[in-house]
Design a protein around this motif. Sequence first.
Motif, PDB file in Angstrom:
ATOM      1  N   ILE A 110     -33.385 -31.210  22.477  1.00 39.25           N
ATOM      2  CA  ILE A 110     -32.230 -31.941  22.917  1.00 39.25           C
ATOM      3  C   ILE A 110     -31.942 -31.722  24.559  1.00 39.25           C
ATOM      4  CG2 ILE A 110     -30.693 -31.270  21.068  1.00 39.25           C
ATOM      5  CD1 ILE A 110     -29.723 -28.730  22.287  1.00 39.25           C
ATOM      6  N   LEU A 140     -29.901 -28.057  27.058  1.00 37.21           N
ATOM      7  CA  LEU A 140     -28.807 -28.888  27.071  1.00 37.21           C
ATOM      8  C   LEU A 140     -27.797 -28.274  27.578  1.00 37.21           C
ATOM      9  CD1 LEU A 140     -28.094 -32.159  27.077  1.00 37.21           C
ATOM     10  CD2 LEU A 140     -27.560 -31.706  24.618  1.00 37.21           C
ATOM     11  N   ILE A 142     -24.132 -28.866  27.854  1.00 28.94           N
ATOM     12  CA  ILE A 142     -22.615 -29.535  27.821  1.00 28.94           C
ATOM     13  C   ILE A 142     -21.380 -28.702  27.725  1.00 28.94           C
ATOM     14  CG2 ILE A 142     -21.354 -31.335  26.663  1.00 28.94           C
ATOM     15  CD1 ILE A 142     -24.141 -32.743  25.748  1.00 28.94           C
ATOM     16  N   THR A 143     -21.247 -27.825  26.563  1.00 35.95           N
ATOM     17  CA  THR A 143     -20.216 -27.050  26.158  1.00 35.95           C
ATOM     18  C   THR A 143     -20.153 -25.961  27.280  1.00 35.95           C
ATOM     19  OG1 THR A 143     -21.092 -27.291  23.667  1.00 35.95           O
ATOM     20  CG2 THR A 143     -19.435 -25.555  24.293  1.00 35.95           C
ATOM     21  N   GLY A 148     -15.643 -27.939  24.104  1.00 35.25           N
ATOM     22  CA  GLY A 148     -16.683 -27.969  23.268  1.00 35.25           C
ATOM     23  C   GLY A 148     -16.551 -29.408  22.670  1.00 35.25           C
ATOM     24  N   SER A 149     -15.541 -29.427  21.745  1.00 36.23           N
ATOM     25  CA  SER A 149     -15.417 -30.740  21.034  1.00 36.23           C
ATOM     26  C   SER A 149     -15.079 -31.730  22.336  1.00 36.23           C
ATOM     27  CB  SER A 149     -14.489 -30.639  20.370  1.00 36.23           C
ATOM     28  OG  SER A 149     -14.631 -29.714  19.262  1.00 36.23           O
ATOM     29  N   TRP A 173     -23.031 -20.991  24.894  1.00 40.38           N
ATOM     30  CA  TRP A 173     -23.715 -21.578  23.763  1.00 40.38           C
ATOM     31  C   TRP A 173     -24.901 -22.384  23.879  1.00 40.38           C
ATOM     32  CZ3 TRP A 173     -18.283 -21.570  22.035  1.00 40.38           C
ATOM     33  CH2 TRP A 173     -17.804 -20.746  21.142  1.00 40.38           C
ATOM     34  N   THR A 175     -28.475 -23.300  23.693  1.00 37.08           N
ATOM     35  CA  THR A 175     -29.562 -23.050  22.790  1.00 37.08           C
ATOM     36  C   THR A 175     -30.850 -23.029  23.793  1.00 37.08           C
ATOM     37  OG1 THR A 175     -28.731 -24.017  20.938  1.00 37.08           O
ATOM     38  CG2 THR A 175     -31.094 -23.480  20.917  1.00 37.08           C
ATOM     39  N   VAL A 388     -23.166 -22.038  11.745  1.00 40.01           N
ATOM     40  CA  VAL A 388     -23.598 -23.273  12.880  1.00 40.01           C
ATOM     41  C   VAL A 388     -23.605 -24.530  12.560  1.00 40.01           C
ATOM     42  CG1 VAL A 388     -26.191 -22.809  12.665  1.00 40.01           C
ATOM     43  CG2 VAL A 388     -24.890 -23.058  14.991  1.00 40.01           C
ATOM     44  N   VAL A 391     -20.618 -26.357  13.161  1.00 39.76           N
ATOM     45  CA  VAL A 391     -20.045 -26.403  14.418  1.00 39.76           C
ATOM     46  C   VAL A 391     -20.898 -26.898  15.420  1.00 39.76           C
ATOM     47  CG1 VAL A 391     -19.193 -24.846  16.310  1.00 39.76           C
ATOM     48  CG2 VAL A 391     -18.530 -24.374  13.893  1.00 39.76           C
ATOM     49  N   SER A 395     -18.503 -30.462  15.594  1.00 43.41           N
ATOM     50  CA  SER A 395     -17.968 -29.739  14.442  1.00 43.41           C
ATOM     51  C   SER A 395     -17.600 -30.883  13.410  1.00 43.41           C
ATOM     52  CB  SER A 395     -16.868 -29.104  14.836  1.00 43.41           C
ATOM     53  OG  SER A 395     -15.712 -29.989  14.839  1.00 43.41           O
ATOM     54  N   GLU A 397     -14.878 -31.185  11.728  1.00 48.45           N
ATOM     55  CA  GLU A 397     -13.556 -31.904  11.957  1.00 48.45           C
ATOM     56  C   GLU A 397     -13.882 -33.049  12.868  1.00 48.45           C
ATOM     57  OE1 GLU A 397     -14.134 -28.658  12.123  1.00 48.45           O
ATOM     58  OE2 GLU A 397     -12.914 -27.828  10.511  1.00 48.45           O
TER      59      GLU A 397
HETATM   60  C1  LIG Z   1     -25.407 -21.672  17.720  1.00 48.85           C
HETATM   61  C2  LIG Z   1     -24.819 -22.880  18.545  1.00 48.85           C
HETATM   62  C3  LIG Z   1     -25.673 -23.316  19.474  1.00 48.85           C
HETATM   63  C4  LIG Z   1     -25.343 -24.396  20.235  1.00 48.85           C
HETATM   64  N1  LIG Z   1     -26.048 -24.894  21.030  1.00 48.85           N
HETATM   65  C5  LIG Z   1     -25.476 -25.640  22.048  1.00 48.85           C
HETATM   66  C6  LIG Z   1     -26.290 -26.025  23.000  1.00 48.85           C
HETATM   67  O1  LIG Z   1     -27.664 -26.170  23.129  1.00 48.85           O
HETATM   68  N2  LIG Z   1     -25.745 -27.060  24.246  1.00 48.85           N
HETATM   69  C7  LIG Z   1     -24.401 -27.236  24.297  1.00 48.85           C
HETATM   70  O2  LIG Z   1     -23.836 -27.952  24.978  1.00 48.85           O
HETATM   71  N3  LIG Z   1     -23.608 -26.888  23.163  1.00 48.85           N
HETATM   72  C8  LIG Z   1     -24.181 -25.993  22.223  1.00 48.85           C
HETATM   73  N4  LIG Z   1     -23.393 -25.518  21.207  1.00 48.85           N
HETATM   74  C9  LIG Z   1     -21.899 -25.764  21.233  1.00 48.85           C
HETATM   75  C10 LIG Z   1     -21.309 -26.743  20.282  1.00 48.85           C
HETATM   76  O3  LIG Z   1     -21.712 -27.850  20.416  1.00 48.85           O
HETATM   77  C11 LIG Z   1     -19.932 -26.528  20.097  1.00 48.85           C
HETATM   78  O4  LIG Z   1     -19.318 -25.271  19.626  1.00 48.85           O
HETATM   79  C12 LIG Z   1     -19.176 -27.465  19.417  1.00 48.85           C
HETATM   80  O5  LIG Z   1     -19.077 -28.728  19.923  1.00 48.85           O
HETATM   81  C13 LIG Z   1     -17.622 -27.171  19.073  1.00 48.85           C
HETATM   82  O6  LIG Z   1     -17.201 -26.601  20.355  1.00 48.85           O
HETATM   83  P1  LIG Z   1     -16.348 -25.442  20.459  1.00 48.85           P
HETATM   84  O7  LIG Z   1     -16.994 -24.328  19.658  1.00 48.85           O
HETATM   85  O8  LIG Z   1     -15.850 -25.233  21.881  1.00 48.85           O
HETATM   86  O9  LIG Z   1     -14.794 -25.677  19.565  1.00 48.85           O
HETATM   87  P2  LIG Z   1     -13.608 -25.974  20.152  1.00 48.85           P
HETATM   88  O10 LIG Z   1     -13.682 -27.554  20.425  1.00 48.85           O
HETATM   89  O11 LIG Z   1     -12.612 -25.464  20.836  1.00 48.85           O
HETATM   90  O12 LIG Z   1     -12.808 -26.539  18.442  1.00 48.85           O
HETATM   91  C14 LIG Z   1     -12.530 -25.297  17.683  1.00 48.85           C
HETATM   92  C15 LIG Z   1     -12.248 -25.828  16.417  1.00 48.85           C
HETATM   93  O13 LIG Z   1     -11.060 -27.155  16.499  1.00 48.85           O
HETATM   94  C16 LIG Z   1     -11.592 -28.091  15.799  1.00 48.85           C
HETATM   95  N5  LIG Z   1     -10.874 -29.133  16.753  1.00 48.85           N
HETATM   96  C17 LIG Z   1     -11.282 -29.565  18.093  1.00 48.85           C
HETATM   97  N6  LIG Z   1     -10.702 -30.795  18.332  1.00 48.85           N
HETATM   98  C18 LIG Z   1      -9.940 -31.093  17.267  1.00 48.85           C
HETATM   99  C19 LIG Z   1      -9.095 -32.330  16.840  1.00 48.85           C
HETATM  100  N7  LIG Z   1      -8.779 -33.282  17.955  1.00 48.85           N
HETATM  101  N8  LIG Z   1      -8.710 -32.369  15.603  1.00 48.85           N
HETATM  102  C20 LIG Z   1      -9.028 -31.561  14.614  1.00 48.85           C
HETATM  103  N9  LIG Z   1      -9.826 -30.398  14.768  1.00 48.85           N
HETATM  104  C21 LIG Z   1     -10.334 -30.251  16.078  1.00 48.85           C
HETATM  105  C22 LIG Z   1     -12.971 -27.879  15.868  1.00 48.85           C
HETATM  106  O14 LIG Z   1     -13.583 -28.738  14.586  1.00 48.85           O
HETATM  107  C23 LIG Z   1     -13.188 -26.469  15.633  1.00 48.85           C
HETATM  108  O15 LIG Z   1     -13.394 -26.246  14.181  1.00 48.85           O
HETATM  109  C24 LIG Z   1     -23.694 -24.645  20.169  1.00 48.85           C
HETATM  110  C25 LIG Z   1     -22.908 -24.007  19.396  1.00 48.85           C
HETATM  111  C26 LIG Z   1     -23.594 -23.149  18.555  1.00 48.85           C
HETATM  112  C27 LIG Z   1     -22.469 -22.361  17.534  1.00 48.85           C
END
Ligand SMILES: Cc1cc2nc3c(=O)[nH]c(=O)nc-3n(C[C@H](O)[C@H](O)[C@H](O)COP(=O)(O)OP(=O)(O)OC[C@H]3O[C@@H](n4cnc5c(N)ncnc54)[C@H](O)[C@@H]3O)c2cc1C
Length: 417
Positions: A110, A140, A142-143, A148-149, A173, A175, A388, A391, A395, A397
């Motif tokens: 990635i 990578l 980003i988060t 996150g989202s 997070w 990877t 995972v 998410v 995610s 959603e």
């Molecule tokens: C094991 C693992 C590996 C990962 N590896 C990487 C990586 O290499 N690089 C990287 O950059 N990131 C990585 N991530 C991060 C991953 O991309 C994020 O966890 C993901 O994008 C969700 O962001 P968040 O966890 O901050 O949740 P949030 O954005 O805080 O969201 C929390 C919850 O709310 C929901 N939600 C958010 N907004 C809305 C909306 N508008 N409407 C309805 N529901 C909503 C989401 O679906 C989620 O269920 C990794 C995550 C994990 C768990």
Amino acid sequence: MLAGPGPAAPYADPLWYSRESSLYYNVSHERLGREIRAYVDEFIAPFADEWEKDGYVSAEALQRHAMRGYAAVSIFPLSPEHVPLDIPLPGDGKDRISGVIWGLSCGNSIGCPPVLNYGTPEQKAQFLPDVYASRSKFCLGITEPNAGSDVAGIKTTAERKGDVYVVNGAKKWITNGIYADWCTAAVRTGGSGKGGISALIIPLKARGVTRKKMQNSGVNASSTYIEFDDAEVLIANLLGNENEGFEIVISDFNHERIWLATTSLRLARVCAEDSYNYAIECEVFGKKLYGSQVIRAKLSSIGRQIDPASAYMEQLVYWMMVAHRDQNPKLRKIRHHQMGGLIANLKVMAGRVLENVTHEAQQVLGGTGYNRAGKGARVEQISRDVRVMGVGGGSDEILTELALNQEVRFLSAMAKL
Ligand SMILES: Cc1cc2nc3c(=O)[nH]c(=O)nc-3n(C[C@H](O)[C@H](O)[C@H](O)COP(=O)(O)OP(=O)(O)OC[C@H]3O[C@@H](n4cnc5c(N)ncnc54)[C@H](O)[C@@H]3O)c2cc1C
């Protein structure tokens, strides 16, 4: 005859392994499948538990992985001559092992595509050969702790001072971040929103960078918290133009989501294999567990979920390859965009298939499926890793919404043609 490699349990392998023909696969894919399976059986499976417990894949294993070409093949696209379905095949073979596969080459897969797709010839020459040879690794970034989202909401800043950017902030997070040398990161160089984001290749061994392993439920050989405290990065490490990085950092999401879907479906097949084998061996109330209709119904439903999802995945990968081969760069981009919604839905579907199938397999296995050793160990590991899939990489959603929106937009654009 595509007599592919593999076990004899129902649904434990893709249908093309045991059927007479395939629209997509040929003998070359079969050979590749065999080679990957032999590699996994000899060099990964025996050590997977140990690496998972340690939280690291050994340096020797990473080196071997790269020397066999798997580090390179996990980075998409390799070349315009890529044959259909080469992406899922290596994944499909490797992903019989849960957990530690995230530690093998996920960061490169990635973190490198933005370099490959948007880097200058000098940047590609500087960074990519070392990755292919396992002399260096990417991740990578980003988060962030509070973004996150909402990728456009990232807060890590990169302020230009002379020949360098000074980076401050944190990524969460990430990877393979713990052993990567470089992080392809989204950083804020301008105002708020998408338009203020740049893509920067940050050296992770630089002064001002600290890394900490995160303790998750599963995929233990992987996630990292990275902090930047006045870390200096050469301006030559900027990918593309300043404040035009949003598109760059999200450009590989289709590929990442296909990889995650492939992984989910392969792990679901592991559940199919181990639960079937247990059911035909185990005796309850004086007869084989398999003799119970309710158990056979579970095994049947496992196949009913995995195979249609696999067929959908193969179709989408085929279209993705068609898009990739388009000689016209503008059309190529449009075709890839058209795939975004469908691939988002595929990733959600495959993750849910894995959740359901893991549950059913654990029911068939009883307590054995809750134990880290023995016949249920693989399913038990998957039950820790499965979350995972709903998410990471976007995610459920967010992707559910994206899938519908993109399809509506695509159809209305078509109607105007
Ligand atoms: C094991 C693992 C590996 C990962 N590896 C990487 C990586 O290499 N690089 C990287 O950059 N990131 C990585 N991530 C991060 C991953 O991309 C994020 O966890 C993901 O994008 C969700 O962001 P968040 O966890 O901050 O949740 P949030 O954005 O805080 O969201 C929390 C919850 O709310 C929901 N939600 C958010 N907004 C809305 C909306 N508008 N409407 C309805 N529901 C909503 C989401 O679906 C989620 O269920 C990794 C995550 C994990 C768990």
